[in-house]
Enzyme design. Structure first.
Site, PDB file in Angstrom:
ATOM      1  N   ARG A   1      56.800  39.492  45.108  1.00  0.00           N
ATOM      2  CA  ARG A   1      56.803  40.647  46.002  1.00  0.00           C
ATOM      3  C   ARG A   1      57.273  40.277  47.411  1.00  0.00           C
ATOM      4  NH1 ARG A   1      54.638  45.637  45.207  1.00  0.00           N
ATOM      5  NH2 ARG A   1      54.129  46.839  47.071  1.00  0.00           N
TER       6      ARG A   1
ATOM      7  N   PHE B   1      45.594  49.777  53.824  1.00  0.00           N
ATOM      8  CA  PHE B   1      45.290  48.561  53.076  1.00  0.00           C
ATOM      9  C   PHE B   1      44.059  48.746  52.190  1.00  0.00           C
ATOM     10  CE2 PHE B   1      44.224  44.101  52.283  1.00  0.00           C
ATOM     11  CZ  PHE B   1      45.482  43.554  52.080  1.00  0.00           C
TER      12      PHE B   1
ATOM     13  N   PHE C   1      47.987  50.437  42.023  1.00  0.00           N
ATOM     14  CA  PHE C   1      48.069  50.608  43.473  1.00  0.00           C
ATOM     15  C   PHE C   1      49.404  50.067  44.003  1.00  0.00           C
ATOM     16  CE2 PHE C   1      45.062  51.451  47.055  1.00  0.00           C
ATOM     17  CZ  PHE C   1      45.942  51.230  48.101  1.00  0.00           C
ATOM     18  N   PHE C   2      49.815  48.919  43.507  1.00  0.00           N
ATOM     19  CA  PHE C   2      51.098  48.356  43.944  1.00  0.00           C
ATOM     20  C   PHE C   2      52.263  49.251  43.513  1.00  0.00           C
ATOM     21  CE2 PHE C   2      48.770  44.226  44.269  1.00  0.00           C
ATOM     22  CZ  PHE C   2      49.166  43.879  45.560  1.00  0.00           C
TER      23      PHE C   2
END
Length: 361
Positions: A338, A198, A95-96
């Site tokens: 990140r 999200f 997902f990231f």
């Protein structure tokens, strides 16, 4: 306090949380927990990223552990069977990477590549086995994740998860259009879209295989359960906005609660930060109320039947993990590379992304 009391490192690392981002209530009242499988989880997700070619080998070597993606999941889905947690952690890492590809497609103005990926993900979501060997590693990795996640519970859960993720893909498309057009959504429009980008209900859905129980609609739709679930995710999304604001301003972002407040409500940057922080703190206090209601409902499920007792225990485990989301999200934002914008050579280009024209080939 040690950043990770259970770290495999022999040296305890103390994380300094900036005052503007410090939440003493989280540090004091939301103890940090970690799934005991975490060291193995970190190792296997790193290998999975390499095997699926989701990150170049040099970036996996240099950045994968420091990004703390497995730490985030290992602090959330406590009690999950190891194979369930591994599938969730790999999916989370995917997902990231997907989020980063989406961002680079926007930055480099690649609408054709994005639309192609969008449609392929919709297809892979519905028939993942047909896409396991897709030439785009992002599609193949997603398909691998879906085959594994779909194996834990029944067809009804799978259909619900797919429905929720189809909506997430479409929300990413709306964000793509907003960002490439320079459209800053209103606060209300942003909050609605943020629940999808999200993936609020995706992470909530995954609490069920973690508890090895598919909850009936009557339980999932109970007001106490829904409110506790929503507040835990809202906290995470808005705290993410608070921590991401410097990175997203540097990257000419338009999708951030603080940016919407500045653009549409006329707030200064300082006022916007205070307002986002106020909302974050309100989420915490409101969750503590909703948590009690959800746990009372869980107690009421424990009737004289085996099924009732199982549902009660599963719901209590799930609500406990909703609580875990607060601490794991909080510390993730202060440990993950990140968000360490000040250490990047270029504040608008994360050092862990493949900044080439992936997807245009």
């Amino acid at each position: 306090m040690p950043a990770f009391p259970h770290s495999t490192s022999s040296t305890a690392i103390v994380v300094a949380v900036p005052p503007a981002l410090s939440l003493p209530v989280i540090e004091a009242e939301f103890p940090r927990r970690l799934h005991p499988y975490w060291p193995r989880l970190q190792e296997k997700t790193r290998s999975w990223l390499l095997e699926k070619r989701l990150m170049p080998a040099d970036k996996v070597e240099e950045h994968a552990d420091g990004l703390c993606y497995t730490d985030l999941m290992a602090g959330y889905y406590i009690g999950a069977p190891d194979e369930v947690l591994q599938a969730i952690a790999d999916y989370s890492a995917w997902f990231f990477v997907w989020d980063d590809r989406h961002d680079r497609d926007i930055v480099h103005r690649r609408p054709v590549a994005w639309q192609r990926l969008r449609f392929r993900l919709h297809e892979a979501l519905d028939s993942p086995r047909d896409h396991l060997h897709h030439p785009d590693p992002l599609v193949a990795g997603f398909a691998d994740s879906m085959v594994r996640l779909y194996s834990f519970l029944g067809k009804k859960w799978n259909a619900r998860f797919a429905r929720h993720f189809h909506a997430v893909i479409e929300a990413y498309d709306r964000e793509f259009r907003n960002r490439t057009s320079g459209i800053v959504p209103t606060v209300e429009a942003y909050l609605e879209l943020r629940r999808l980008t999200f993936a609020h209900w995706i992470w909530t859905d995954l609490l069920e295989p973690s508890a090895q129980t598919e909850l009936p609609d009557a339980v999932r739709k109970h007001p106490g359960y829904r409110r506790a679930a929503l507040l835990s995710q809202e906290f995470a999304a808005w705290y993410n906005d608070l921590c991401s604001l410097p990175k997203e301003i540097a990257g000419d972002e338009v999708h951030n609660l603080g940016i919407s407040l500045i653009h549409h409500e006329g707030l200064t940057l300082e006022e916007a930060v205070k307002e986002v922080r106020r909302r974050v703190e309100e989420c915490i206090s409101d969750f503590l109320v909703a948590e009690k209601e959800a746990l009372c409902f869980a107690d009421s499920l424990a009737d004289d039947t085996v099924r009732g007792r199982e549902l009660s225990a599963a719901m209590k485990a799930i609500v406990a993990n909703m609580r875990n989301w607060f601490s794991t999200v909080y510390w993730f934002h202060h440990e993950s590379g990140r968000y360490m914008v000040d250490s990047w050579d270029d504040r608008s280009t994360p050092p862990y992304v493949n900044n080439e024209a992936a997807g245009e080939k």
